[in-house]
Scaffold this active site. Structure first.
Site, PDB file in Angstrom:
ATOM      1  N   LYS A 145     -94.022 -23.336  12.042  1.00 55.28           N
ATOM      2  CA  LYS A 145     -92.719 -21.891  12.543  1.00 55.28           C
ATOM      3  C   LYS A 145     -91.816 -22.804  13.527  1.00 55.28           C
ATOM      4  O   LYS A 145     -91.965 -24.185  13.584  1.00 55.28           O
ATOM      5  CB  LYS A 145     -93.430 -21.157  13.439  1.00 55.28           C
ATOM      6  CG  LYS A 145     -93.907 -20.325  12.447  1.00 55.28           C
ATOM      7  CD  LYS A 145     -94.452 -18.973  12.532  1.00 55.28           C
ATOM      8  CE  LYS A 145     -95.177 -17.891  11.513  1.00 55.28           C
ATOM      9  NZ  LYS A 145     -95.382 -16.405  11.900  1.00 55.28           N
ATOM     10  N   ARG A 190    -104.226 -18.125  11.506  1.00 53.87           N
ATOM     11  CA  ARG A 190    -103.783 -18.980   9.776  1.00 53.87           C
ATOM     12  C   ARG A 190    -102.877 -20.304  10.100  1.00 53.87           C
ATOM     13  O   ARG A 190    -101.901 -20.397  10.856  1.00 53.87           O
ATOM     14  CB  ARG A 190    -102.360 -17.662   9.365  1.00 53.87           C
ATOM     15  CG  ARG A 190    -102.196 -17.840   8.202  1.00 53.87           C
ATOM     16  CD  ARG A 190    -100.646 -16.376   8.242  1.00 53.87           C
ATOM     17  NE  ARG A 190    -100.561 -16.504   7.191  1.00 53.87           N
ATOM     18  CZ  ARG A 190     -98.919 -16.567   5.634  1.00 53.87           C
ATOM     19  NH1 ARG A 190     -98.984 -18.031   6.706  1.00 53.87           N
ATOM     20  NH2 ARG A 190     -99.160 -16.742   4.731  1.00 53.87           N
TER      21      ARG A 190
END
Length: 292
Positions: free
Chosen positions: A225, A264
């Site tokens: 991210k 994840r």
């Protein structure tokens, strides 16, 4: 302080004594991370099986990009992308999570063999989602969400991000429980990167104990991210998404140490190693073994 004992169990899913690794398969042409590498069914199923070989405990299949500014696909297209991949992986014995905000996709994916529904809107995008998941008796991921990320972050303003996210997640969990989903099938996710800037994401990672205090298993989805790109940025700017996997593994180890139920990630091998090391160190501290 390690919170291994507070990791939690999710009814309907395999139990393990360490943080689980959820591998990502994006069946989309416009993922911020994969860029359409696994857009067709055959490639997506192979990718999921490869992730399991590398150490994934479950595979999260999604057919709609949630990156900022992404245009939503229609229902028929999302079904076309997702259901055959779910069916193909489930037929191979893979524990499959379906990443969707649509009740119809969740229902069809569960019927095709999915074991878990991962809804980044926590049931807010589709009012039919919670009743559908409740009727199916499936586990459900409730993510902190403040709306679709059109035109950049939506409502990314916080006075105290950890307090506000925890309070908003608590309210959402209460709504999910009131909708009929069993408490032992609810998983929470603080929604890193969704209506949050880098400093918000870091504060949430530093405050995972407060998210865990909600009393439900915790999913941490930090993989590749933007906040990692900001941390790693050099003179030429942030590295591209696919060069953030070592940083992702570092966050995975920290999340596992804090007591997360699962992480994840897009690339599994380094994170699978990281969570196993975190479990072994915790075992050495408590005098127990556990490296599965």
């Amino acid at each position: 302080m390690s919170n291994q004992s507070g990791r939690g169990r999710v009814a309907g899913l395999p139990e393990r004594d360490r943080c689980a690794v959820m591998g990502v398969v994006n069946v989309t042409p416009d993922s911020f991370s994969d860029g359409g590498r696994f857009f067709d069914t055959t490639a997506a199923v192979k990718r999921g099986l490869d992730l399991v070989t590398e150490g994934a405990d479950l595979v999260d299949v999604g057919g709609e990009s949630t990156r900022p500014g992404a245009t939503r696909v229609d229902e028929a297209e999302e079904l076309r992308r997702v259901v055959p991949v779910v069916r193909g992986l489930a037929s191979e014995g893979v524990t499959v999570s379906v990443d969707t905000m649509r009740a119809s996709v969740a229902e069809r994916a569960l019927a095709a063999g999915a074991a878990l529904v991962n809804d980044v809107s926590g049931g807010l995008a589709d009012p039919r989602m919670i009743p559908a998941v409740a009727d199916a008796g499936a586990p459900f991921v409730v993510m902190h969400w403040r709306g679709f990320l059109r035109g950049g972050n939506v409502r990314g303003e916080y006075t105290d991000v950890v307090t506000e996210v925890v309070d908003e997640l608590h309210a959402r969990v209460e709504a999910v429980l009131a909708g009929g989903i069993a408490p032992d099938r609810v998983i929470v996710d603080p929604g890193l990167g969704f209506s949050k800037d880098a400093e918000h994401d870091l504060a949430l990672l530093a405050g995972l104990d407060r998210v865990l205090a909600l009393g439900h298993p915790l999913l941490v989805a930090a993989s590749r991210k933007r906040f990692l790109g900001r941390i790693l940025a050099g003179p030429d700017g942030p590295p591209p998404a696919r060069e953030r996997d070592a940083a992702t593994a570092a966050v995975s180890a920290l999340a596992a140490h804090a007591g997360a139920w699962a992480v994840r990630v897009h690339e599994v091998r380094a994170t699978a190693d990281a969570v196993r090391v975190a479990r072994a160190i915790a075992g050495a501290r408590t005098g127990t073994e556990g490296t599965r």
